[in-house]
Design an enzyme around this catalytic site. Sequence first.
Site, mmCIF file in Angstrom:
data_model
loop_
_atom_site.group_PDB
_atom_site.id
_atom_site.type_symbol
_atom_site.label_atom_id
_atom_site.label_comp_id
_atom_site.label_asym_id
_atom_site.label_seq_id
_atom_site.Cartn_x
_atom_site.Cartn_y
_atom_site.Cartn_z
ATOM 1 N N SER A 1 0.843 -1.184 0.000
ATOM 2 C CA SER A 1 0.000 0.000 0.000
ATOM 3 C C SER A 1 0.882 1.238 0.000
ATOM 4 O O SER A 1 1.835 1.331 0.780
ATOM 5 C CB SER A 1 -0.908 0.001 1.228
ATOM 6 N N HIS B 1 -3.416 7.591 -17.402
ATOM 7 C CA HIS B 1 -4.374 6.578 -17.845
ATOM 8 C C HIS B 1 -3.844 5.768 -19.031
ATOM 9 O O HIS B 1 -4.031 4.542 -19.089
ATOM 10 C CB HIS B 1 -5.700 7.238 -18.204
ATOM 11 N N GLY C 1 -6.889 -5.546 13.765
ATOM 12 C CA GLY C 1 -5.817 -5.360 14.727
ATOM 13 C C GLY C 1 -4.457 -5.077 14.150
ATOM 14 O O GLY C 1 -3.452 -5.219 14.852
ATOM 15 N N HIS D 1 -20.665 12.365 0.096
ATOM 16 C CA HIS D 1 -21.087 13.571 0.809
ATOM 17 C C HIS D 1 -20.539 14.843 0.178
ATOM 18 O O HIS D 1 -21.016 15.943 0.485
ATOM 19 C CB HIS D 1 -20.708 13.489 2.294
ATOM 20 N N HIS E 1 -2.027 7.322 -5.010
ATOM 21 C CA HIS E 1 -2.278 6.138 -4.185
ATOM 22 C C HIS E 1 -2.106 4.901 -5.060
ATOM 23 O O HIS E 1 -2.461 4.896 -6.239
ATOM 24 C CB HIS E 1 -3.705 6.182 -3.625
ATOM 25 N N ASN F 1 -2.188 0.383 -4.445
ATOM 26 C CA ASN F 1 -2.064 -0.823 -3.642
ATOM 27 C C ASN F 1 -2.431 -2.042 -4.484
ATOM 28 O O ASN F 1 -3.222 -1.940 -5.437
ATOM 29 C CB ASN F 1 -2.925 -0.769 -2.368
ATOM 30 N N THR F 2 -1.817 -3.159 -4.160
ATOM 31 C CA THR F 2 -2.238 -4.450 -4.692
ATOM 32 C C THR F 2 -2.160 -5.454 -3.554
ATOM 33 O O THR F 2 -1.325 -5.316 -2.654
ATOM 34 C CB THR F 2 -1.367 -4.930 -5.878
ATOM 35 N N HIS G 1 2.186 12.207 -0.705
ATOM 36 C CA HIS G 1 1.784 13.611 -0.660
ATOM 37 C C HIS G 1 3.024 14.441 -0.972
ATOM 38 O O HIS G 1 4.074 14.278 -0.347
ATOM 39 C CB HIS G 1 1.226 13.966 0.714
#
Length: 297
Positions: free
Chosen positions: A119, A167, A280, A197, A133, A135-136, A123
């Site tokens: 991951s 892209h 956890g 939102h 960002h 992740n795999t 910034h």
Amino acid sequence: MSAMMDEEKTRASDWFRQLRDQIVAAFEQLEDTHVSGPMSRAAPGRFEITETRRASEDGGDAGGGLMSVMRGGRVFEKVGVNISTVHGTLGERAQAAMAARKGIPGMAEDPRFWASGISLVAHMQNPHCPAVHMNTRMFWTPHAWWFGGGSDLNPCIEYAEDTAYFHETQKAHLDPHGLAHYPRLKAWADEYFYIPHRKRARGVGGIFMDDYCTGDWAADFELTRDIGRAFLPAFCPLIEKRRGQDWTDADKDSQLIHRGLYAEYNLVYDRGTKFGLETGHDANAVLMSLPPMAKWV
């Protein structure tokens, strides 16, 4: 299924480690080669590496990983590249979520799981350089296995040519697996990285998949690897092009406001954040994606 998947689990975990090593080296090279323009007189950033451990339900060892974080560099204000391989049993809330989302029977009777992945969230110092960002991951239970992940671009100052390049590079890596993959994974990213939102996407999209299992482990793993392989050639040229541009106070303000949008998404909607905290895993590693500074209006 457990014995049959041991070799595949090892191959997946080893690949995520290899990808992590490639990315860490490439990002430190970006720091070293930034020798003119804003921030170029600062010391080049370096990753601080911390081992993470996950405690099992009975307090025993349940795997862990490496948290690699660079702060205050020439190019990267904060970037984390984490890998982990963890195992154990899912708690009741995680079992219920898994059963509801994936329709997997038998989780209550045998709630064991194994998960491995990488991951990354970056910034940037320069507001003209986009945050990113990636992740795999691979997830296994005694009842099913699947892959997931992708990468998406999050500029506060948008450049149409940068978005197109990001892209196009991803598409070039996915097309050998079938021409239907890129449009499907692009649409998946557009849906997944939407902030209800705010009624907008958190960035300019990319590619994303989850719960991906065709039944052909080797083919699915190779697709996952090419999602990872696409990242550096899609992202690094954009940073090389933009890192030397001057910025204004207004540009920095726009960046901080956009980071607030990014933080809202990760804390409210991101499945990986929720899963990591519920199972956890090291909270600092899970919340590594949060920016060092952000602003709300």
